[in-house]
Every structure is written in structure tokens, then in C-alpha cells.
Design a protein around this motif. Structure first.
Motif, PDB file in Angstrom:
ATOM      1  N   GLU A 291       0.736  -0.771  -0.376  1.00 39.88           N
ATOM      2  CA  GLU A 291      -0.046  -0.355  -0.024  1.00 39.88           C
ATOM      3  C   GLU A 291       0.746   1.041  -0.119  1.00 39.88           C
ATOM      4  O   GLU A 291       0.370   2.491  -0.571  1.00 39.88           O
ATOM      5  N   ASN A 350      -4.086   3.322  10.155  1.00 36.72           N
ATOM      6  CA  ASN A 350      -4.500   2.744   8.286  1.00 36.72           C
ATOM      7  C   ASN A 350      -4.360   4.503   8.202  1.00 36.72           C
ATOM      8  O   ASN A 350      -5.990   4.534   7.414  1.00 36.72           O
ATOM      9  N   THR A 376      -6.326   1.939   3.711  1.00 37.86           N
ATOM     10  CA  THR A 376      -6.482   1.040   4.151  1.00 37.86           C
ATOM     11  C   THR A 376      -5.269   0.211   4.483  1.00 37.86           C
ATOM     12  O   THR A 376      -4.304   0.088   3.022  1.00 37.86           O
ATOM     13  N   ARG A 378      -2.359  -2.756   4.609  1.00 38.56           N
ATOM     14  CA  ARG A 378      -2.348  -4.302   4.847  1.00 38.56           C
ATOM     15  C   ARG A 378      -0.185  -4.792   5.088  1.00 38.56           C
ATOM     16  O   ARG A 378      -0.386  -5.485   5.372  1.00 38.56           O
ATOM     17  N   HIS A 379       0.054  -3.940   3.915  1.00 40.22           N
ATOM     18  CA  HIS A 379       1.422  -4.682   3.604  1.00 40.22           C
ATOM     19  C   HIS A 379       2.120  -3.097   3.473  1.00 40.22           C
ATOM     20  O   HIS A 379       2.081  -1.987   2.791  1.00 40.22           O
ATOM     21  N   LYS A 397       3.752  -6.972   7.429  1.00 42.05           N
ATOM     22  CA  LYS A 397       2.165  -6.940   7.317  1.00 42.05           C
ATOM     23  C   LYS A 397       1.395  -7.364   8.882  1.00 42.05           C
ATOM     24  O   LYS A 397       1.669  -7.457  10.108  1.00 42.05           O
ATOM     25  N   LYS A 398       0.465  -6.724   8.392  1.00 38.23           N
ATOM     26  CA  LYS A 398      -0.417  -6.184   9.619  1.00 38.23           C
ATOM     27  C   LYS A 398      -1.140  -7.505   9.672  1.00 38.23           C
ATOM     28  O   LYS A 398      -1.598  -8.840   9.279  1.00 38.23           O
ATOM     29  N   ASN A 400      -3.932  -9.711  11.617  1.00 43.78           N
ATOM     30  CA  ASN A 400      -5.387  -9.444  12.489  1.00 43.78           C
ATOM     31  C   ASN A 400      -5.471 -10.303  13.786  1.00 43.78           C
ATOM     32  O   ASN A 400      -4.923 -11.390  14.173  1.00 43.78           O
TER      33      ASN A 400
END
Lengths: 401, 87, 408
Positions: A291, A350, A376, A378-379, A397-398, A400
Motif C-alpha cells: 500500500e 490506517n 487501508t 495491510r503491507h 504485514k498487518k 489480525n
């Protein structure tokens, strides 16, 4: 052998952005101010030199007076970051299982090294304090931290210039893959020193104006910063078993070198691209799913051009690119680790914290982000392609929760 | 420089070192032994030696090292080399 | 999954008893002393006047004048030794993917002579503007692996591990790790340090330097000798080495690291960190103490180190400690700082090849506190199967590297 998933489960920091993750998150909205330095023990500059220092930081308040008398600034920065982040962890962990340490630093304490020399020149070789000699080895800060926490499992120091902090994390990642030990505290450290400032001035990379303008086509050099950022790294299973808070996964990492640099040759960016590809392959992601890129751009046009071309070659020129050094200055060996810290902060929110300035004309071919934007995440690719040729990449990396 | 002034200078350094090493400062007396009574280590003794040389502008040979055992002994050694320097 | 086997196929050596593999080996087997009155360094003000200088190093043999002008003595040593190692390994780099070759280096001081030069210019001219603009970039220790990478156009994983006097073992160990992890096929690994005024002054001030020569394990040992040099190994995967019919010196079986966490400048008298490293080295290499034929000691020649190292070996090796041959080549070449354990690893490779253990020279009187077989004064032909090289450092770093002659 199956690859272990390595996660970040702890943070310790002293930096111009603050001394914990919350302060860093806030400072990415309200950037810190510069300060100046001028006078050092044996030398001084004709006029104040702009720099970034940790704003509210008192090593004695954090560490107590004991044991600090002969310690230099680099060691105090490291000990303070470790104390804030990991004191309890260290104390509660049985000695034989205590985390190892791996510290990236470009110079160790070149202030101590240079002062030891200056003292022996000015006052004679037979009057220098033998205690001061202990501070002249590049691994002295790490060793002092091992001593403070009775950490016998690992004491490594990594020194690859601007990339030291990222490379220390990569080295620690590899040692964890080997299963040599369960946890490593890894990161980067750098102090502001007379000698490093002088070196930058003489080689013409220090900004005469004190303006930090990463990727600017009229960038005039770096402003120096100092700080320390440390991360507790461990396999995800270990972290889950002890119920630890997971900040992110280090999904992939790699480093390498561009031999075309420093010789007047033109880099084609292939070395950097290979490094980023290796990190992405390890993370099992396509470069297109990154991202944003947290680059090592600093305002030194030679280095920024290399990195911009490298990023474009590796992930394309459409991916948003940030330069956290616009908030902290060039913190050398600490800068990569501070970038990881800022990326963690942005990932949680984010958000992408761009260069905190009105947009200026950039060198291309990448498009740097100015101001903040929501997205958003994630990476994140944290990268550094230094003007010395070192290429390093880490994919965060996110996870969860 | 009289012996008391020398002792005061050494005492100040020893107090700094003791505080840094978290040693019991009540044990610092002129005749207490650096290692056995106060708990200093060999690095600290090297620093004491180095500081005396620098502060008093003298050179103390290595052979004197075993004699640097207390504040009083230090002061005697410093006086000896100050006298040699003056002579 | 079968672990990759890692072997040493090339060596490069720069030492005070000679540059080059053959020169070094012949001098070492003869038991030559490289600790002499200093010629290039002015020691007139220091209490010690001796040390180890590399006198037969001629940079012109390895580098052009313009290349020399771009780098410090440490880089020059490292580059020269790398050239030797690549030639020795009979490797043609043009046949290899340069991104699959790693560089893993160690050092204590990096390029201290560059900083010494800059500060002297500043004091002499009283103005910093006289410092050449090209000098600062030559100072960071990262310039050592960078210079190797640029010279040979190597783009693979790249690291500098400045863990003081144990740095060579750390660097070689990490090269071994990277090959076993599949990150690279081969690596240039080792350590380099030039003679450093900072180190010489510092060790003098710690009263740690010998006034004449180094006498490791001797009752009358009088300290270490500050020295300079470089050691480089070319290491690669066994299969690849066999495929290209490369000469194989030895197999790297594993290594162990630890830390005293005691004091910056003196070893923990209980040997805590050294014991951790040695035990781990054996464990990672999957070899038993019984199978160790020889130990290449850290053996600096200081009272504390040699006594502590004896204790460490006894603790881990148990009853076998007294019968294991354990020598210190620092008796001949002095303490080459960050290069020391790399030079020692190269010496171990040569010992395995020739089946001769190098001696501890200058040995006269046994010390009950160092009651090991230190191979006094004369090299010893013997069966060498699996051997260990210890290296310890300022700040408490400890390391033990395990090497074997290649079997089947």
C-alpha cells in the motif's frame, strides 16, 4: 525447513518523534521541531548547526544515576530506549531465556572515538582515561545493554551506514529462523556527534539551509537527527503462547548492494529491485499489494535519486511513497528502525503520513505523498537504498488480532 | 600541594566511582582498602591511577600499581612523584 | 530436510608474519615471531614499544593508485585478502549470479587511520576545511564490505558485524547461516583491522600490552600485542564446490555465540559467556566434546584471558580438557583485533589441510592456572578431524566456531 513467521511484539524508543508508540503516532500529525548543536567537548562549530534531537529525554530520570558516569550519549540512548521498552520483560524472563540484542549503528559512538583521539593529541597519550577506551569499540553500546540486563544470549552489532537499523532487523530475523534463540531485541541507534557532522559538512551532504526536503529536485542535503528504536522479535507461536500483543509481522526481508554506486557509474536499480523482489517473494505477496513505501529518502539528492529510481523499478511509480526522515532528519543507523516504527504507527491508524510540507517539485519517477492521507494498510515496504550502495527491504504485514 | 589537598582530590573521585558502582559510601575512609574494603574493581583502580597522573601532572610507573591500595597510599605515591618532578 | 553443508574453499591472509597463504603457513609452522619494535607507528610516548605490523604489504600488488586513494588501509587489506581467497578457490565469478554471493565482514575499529588522519589535520591546520572532502566517506566501517562489493561487482546480501575482537567468527558464522538458509550460494567472509593508534593507546592505558612479545598461557605472560591484518574465507555449498572440483580445506560445522554481560574490558572470571558460546557451538555443530582434536585459542596473552579461557575449556570439555591440544597463534602474530578470529579460522583451515597443529611460541614456564597442552614452541603433526576456534571480545562478546576435515 519451514520458515518461521516472525512478529514484532514490543517497542522501545527514544526519538525526535517521542519515546513510545503513542507519542510517535501523535508526532506524525504534529511534527517535531528542529534544534541546534554547536559545542562539543574538544571542538565546536563556528555557528549553530540544525538537527533533530529527542524532545523530552532525561537519561538519568529513566535509568537512575548508577552506572552512567563513564557512559557516552550513544550508550545512554540505547539503554534508555531498552529500559522504557523492555525492562519488565528482561527482569521477568529467566536469565537463560532472556532475549538477545542486535543493534544497528553506523558509528557506534564516534564522539567517544574522536574525543579519545583528540584527548590523546591535546593532552598526551599517557593521560587519557582508560575507562574512555571502552567506549571506542563500535559494539560498546550493545555490550553495555547486555551488561545492564544480564543478557548473555546474544550481543551483535551491525554497521552498514544508513541501512544499519534495517540490516540489524534482517540479521535478527535470520538468526530467529535458525532457531538459535527465541527472542531478539533488534533495532537501530545513532547519536549526533561532532565528527559525523563535520564529516557530512566536508563531504558536502549536510544541508546548509537546514531544510529537510526528501525527493525535492532542489534538495540541498541532510539534516542530522539522533535516536534509537528497538523491537522485540519472536516467532508468532511463541508470541501467541504468551499472549503478547502483536504489532505486525515481518513477512519478508532482504538486503544487498549496488556495486555501481560510489564509482561514478550509473545504477540501473537492478540490485535494489532484486532485494525488494526477494523480500516480496518471502512475504508471498506481489509488489502491487504494497500500500505504501516507507523510503530512506533524506534530502540528499544523490541518494534520493537512487532510491526513487529503485522504488519505481521494484514496485512501479504509482505506489505512494513517504519519507519519515522529513520528521526526524537523517538518524543514520537509527533511521531504518525509526522508519519501521513510524510505519507501525501508520499501519495501526490506517494512515499514510506524507512529507509534512506544502507539495514541492520532486525528482521523479516516484510520487511522494505530501501531508497525511487515510488508506487501508495491510503491507508496507520499508526500504533504504543508500548513496553508499546498501539496499535493504523489509515487508511489514498487518496481523489480525 | 599538601597531602590533605591531594587526599581530598582522590576522595572526590572515589566517591564518584563508588556512587556509580552503587557501593556503600560509608566505607570510604582514608585507610580503607579500595578492593577488599570498598569493593572497587581493577578498572576503577586504573582510572584512579590515570586521574592522579592527569590531575597532578606526574607520571607514575606501572611498578607502583600494587601500592595504590588506599586513599592514604595514593596520596603518599603522588607526593613522591611530585617531589621527584620538582627536584 | 537435509541441511546444506558449507565448506571453505579459498583463503586470503595478511598478517605480521607474512601476506599470502604459503608465506603465512611456512612462517607459522616455523614458529616465527611477528611482534617487533614498531616501525610505522610512533610509539615513543607509549609505555609499550612493540606490536605487530604488516611490513610486506604492498598495496600496488593488488590495487591501482586511484583505487588505493579511495579507501583506507583496512579496506586495502580486506580487498587484497579477498583477491587471494578467490584465486585460491579457483572461482570464476563471471560464471556466477552475483546476487547469490554474500559479503559478511567483521572489524573492531573499521578504518581508524582515516579518523586519526582527519583529526590530526584539524589540529595541525587548526581548521577543518583542510580535511579533504573525499576522506569522510572512507571512515565508516561499512566501507570495508562496500569496497569489496564494488571491486568485484557483488550485489548479494551484504553485512558488516563490528563485534570487536570476535568479529571474524560472527561474520563467518553469519555467512554459514545465509548459505544454510538458502539466501546465497557462496560468501566472502572474514575480518580486517589496520594498526590503530586508538587501540594501541587504549590497551596501553589498560596496562594490557606486553612490553616485548606475547606469551600466551605462560606463567610469566605479560600482556597482549596490538597488531593488524586481515583474514578472508571463500565459503560455499559443498555440492557446488564438488561440482566444480574446487579444493576443499574444511567444512564449517556450526558456531555458537554468547555474551559475558559482565564488564566492558575484562572477561567474566567465571567464563560465563565463553561457556555459553562453546556449548552452543558444539550443540549446533552436533559434535561431542570427545570428538574435538584441537582448539585454536583466543589466547591473547593477558593474565585474565588465558586463565579464563582455560577455565571455559575445562568446564565444557570436562576430563578431556588437559589432553586437548590448544594453541594460540597470537603468540606469533599478536592480536589483529577484528581480523583475529578470521585469521585464526583461515589458520585452522590450513591446519586441517596439512594435519599439523600450529604452536604457541615464547612459551617457557607452565602456569598451573593454564594447565592445558598449548603445543609449546614447536608445530605438531597430528590427526586433526574436528577442531574449534574461540574468539572473545571487548563488551563481553564470545564465540566458538567448529570446523572439520571433510569426510566422505
Amino acid at each position: 525447513m519451514k520458515r518461521k513467521r516472525i512478529v514484532i511484539t514490543g517497542i522501545g524508543t527514544i526519538s525526535p518523534l517521542g519515546n513510545d508508540l503513542n507519542e510517535v503516532t501523535a508526532s506524525l500529525v504534529t511534527p517535531p521541531r528542529q534544534t541546534t548543536v554547536q559545542t562539543f567537548p574538544f571542538h565546536s562549530f563556528d555557528k549553530p548547526v540544525s538537527c533533530f534531537k529527542p524532545a523530552s529525554y532525561d537519561p538519568v530520570a529513566i535509568l537512575g544515576k548508577k552506572g552512567l558516569r563513564t557512559k557516552d550519549d550513544a550508550t545512554k540512548l540505547l539503554l534508555s530506549a531498552a529500559e522504557l521498552g523492555f525492562k519488565t520483560l528482561m527482569e521477568e524472563c529467566p536469565e537463560e531465556r532472556r532475549p538477545g540484542l542486535c543493534i544497528g549503528t553506523a558509528f557506534g559512538s564516534v564522539q567517544s572515538i574522536g574525543d579519545f583521539l583528540s584527548d590523546s593529541i591535546v593532552n598526551g597519550v599517557n593521560t587519557v582515561n582508560p575507562q574512555a577506551f571502552a567506549n571506542t569499540v563500535i559494539n560498546a553500546p550493545a555490550g553495555n545493554a547486555n551488561i545492564r540486563y544480564l543478557a548473555r544470549n546474544l550481543s551483535s552489532t551491525i554497521s552498514t551506514g544508513f541501512n544499519s537499523g534495517l540490516d540489524a532487523i534482517i540479521y535478527a530475523f535470520d538468526l530467529l529462523q535458525r532457531g538459535y534463540l527465541e527472542q531478539i531485541i533488534a533495532g537501530g541507534l545513532e547519536e549526533i556527534s561532532y565528527y559525523a557532522l563535520l564529516g557530512c559538512m566536508r563531504s558536502g551532504i549536510l544541508s546548509p539551509t537546514g531544510a529537510v526536503r526528501p525527493f525535492a529536485d532542489d534538495g540541498d542535503g541532510i539534516v542530522m537527527g539522533e535516536g534509537c528504536a528497538l523491537f522485540l522479535m519472536e516467532p508468532v507461536e511463541t508470541a501467541q503462547k504468551r499472549g503478547a500483543l502483536i504489532h505486525a509481522e515481518i513477512a519478508g526481508c532482504a538486503n544487498g548492494f549496488d556495486p555501481a554506486t560510489g564509482r561514478g557509474k550509473t545504477s540501473d536499480g537492478s540490485a535494489f529491485r532484486t532485494v525488494v523482489s526477494a523480500a516480496c517473494a518471502q512475504a508471498e505477496i506481489d509488489p502491487g499489494s504494497i500500500e505504501f513505501v516507507a523510503s530512506g529518502a533524506s534530502g540528499n539528492p544523490a541518494g534520493d535519486r537512487l532510491e526513487a529510481a529503485g522504488i519505481a523499478a521494484a514496485v512501479g511509480s504509482g505506489t505512494p511513497v513517504v519519507a519519515y526522515k522529513s520528521y526526524t532528519g537523517e538518524c543514520y543507523g537509527a533511521s531504518g528502525a525509526i522508519s519501521v516504527l513510524c510505519a507501525l504507527a501508520d499501519m495501526k491508524k490506517n494512515r499514510i503520513s506524507g512529507i509534512p510540507a506544502a507539495p514541492y517539485s520532486s525528482i521523479g519517477p516516484v510520487r511522494p505523498v505530501f501531508g497525511g492521507m487515510d488508506a487501508t494498510i495491510r503491507h508496507v515496504l520499508v526500504s533504504s537504498f543508500s548513496c553508499d550502495g546498501n539496499c535493504s527491504a523489509i515487508i511489514l504485514k498487518k496481523v489480525n488480532e | 600541594m599538601n597531602q590533605e589537598a591531594i587526599k581530598t582530590a582522590i576522595r572526590e573521585l572515589i566517591t564518584d566511582i563508588a556512587e556509580d558502582m552503587d557501593l556503600d559510601q560509608a566505607k570510604i575512609t582514608d585507610d580503607a582498602l579500595f578492593i577488599d574494603d570498598m569493593g572497587l574493581d581493577s578498572m576503577a583502580l586504573l582510572e584512579v591511577l590515570a586521574t592522579m597522573e592527569k590531575k597532578f601532572g606526574i607520571s607514575i610507573p606501572e611498578s607502583e600499581f600494587p601500592n595504590i591500595t588506599s586513599i592514604t597510599k595514593c596520596a603518599v605515591t603522588v607526593e613522591k612523584y611530585l617531589a621527584e618532578k620538582g627536584a | 530436510m537435509q541441511r546444506k553443508r558449507v565448506v571453505i574453499t579459498g583463503l586470503g591472509l595478511i598478517t605480521p608474519i607474512g601476506c599470502g597463504i604459503d608465506t603465512f603457513w611456512k612462517a607459522a609452522v616455523r614458529g616465527e615471531n611477528g611482534i617487533r619494535p614498531l616501525r610505522n607507528f610512533d610509539a615513543s610516548e607509549h609505555r609499550t614499544k612493540t606490536g605487530g605490523e604488516v611490513l610486506d604489504f604492498n598495496a600496488d600488488d593488488y590495487l591501482s593508485k586511484s583505487e588505493q586513494a579511495r579507501m583506507g588501509r583496512s579496506s586495502q587489506f580486506a580487498l587484497a585478502a579477498t583477491k587471494m581467497a578467490l584465486e585460491d578457490a579457483r572461482i570464476d565469478l563471471s560464471q556466477h549470479d552475483h546476487s547469490r554471493i554474500g559479503i559478511s565482514m567483521g572489524t573492531t575499529m573499521g578504518e581508524p587511520q582515516i579518523l586519526e588522519q582527519a583529526i590530526k589535520i584539524k589540529y595541525a591546520a587548526n581548521e577543518a576545511e583542510k580535511i579533504p572532502s573525499t576522506l569522510p566517506r572512507q571512515y565508516p566501517c561499512a566501507s570495508i564490505p562496500a569496497n569489496i562489493a564494488r571491486y568485484f561487482s557483488i550485489s548479494g546480501p551484504h553485512i558488516m558485524i563490528p563485534t570487536a575482537c570476535a568479529a571474524g567468527n560472527y561474520a563467518i558464522g553469519y555467512a554459514f547461516d545465509m548459505i544454510q538458509l538458502g539466501k546465497i550460494d557462496a560468501a566472502i567472509a572474514g575480518g580486517s583491522d589496520p594498526f590503530s593508534g586508538i587501540a594501541f593507546t587504549g590497551f596501553n592505558r589498560l596496562l594490557a600490552t606486553t612490553p616485548d612479545v606475547a606469551r600466551p598461557f605462560d606463567k610469566n605472560r605479560s600482556g597482549m600485542a596490538v597488531s593488524e591484518g586481515a583474514g578472508i574465507l571463500f565459503v560455499e555449498e559443498l555440492d557446488a564446490a564438488q561440482k566444480r572440483n574446487a579444493p576443499i580445506y574444511a567444512e564449517i560445522r556450526g558456531y555458537g555465540l554468547g555474551c559475558d554481560a559482565f564488564k566492558m574490558t575484562i572477561p567474566d572470571p567465571s567464563g560465563s559467556g565463553g561457556i555459553v558460546a562453546l556449548k552452543r557451538g558444539l550443540e549446533h555443530a552436533e559434535v561431542s566434546p570427545e570428538s574435538i582434536d584441537y582448539i585454536c585459542a583466543h589466547g591473547t596473552g593477558t593474565v585474565e584471558n588465558d586463565k579464563t579461557e582455560t577455565l571455559i575449556v575445562k568446564e565444557v570439555m570436562g576430563g578431556r580438557a588437559k589432553s586437548i591440544s590448544m594453541s594460540s597463534i597470537k603468540s606469533m602474530i599478536g592480536h589483529t583485533m577484528g581480523a583475529a578470529s578470521a585469521v585464526e579460522a583461515a589458520a585452522c583451515a590450513l591446519m586441517l589441510k596439512h594435519q599439523i597443529a600450529l604452536p604457541t611460541i615464547n612459551y617457557n614456564e607452565p602456569d598451573p592456572e593454564c594447565d592445558i597442552d598449548c603445543i609449546p614452541n614447536t608445530a605438531r603433526p597430528m590427526k586433526l578431524g574436528t577442531i574449534i576456534s574461540n574468539a572473545y571480545a571487548f563488551a563481553g562478546n564470545t564465540s566458538s566456531l567448529v570446523l572439520s576435515a571433510l569426510k566422505g
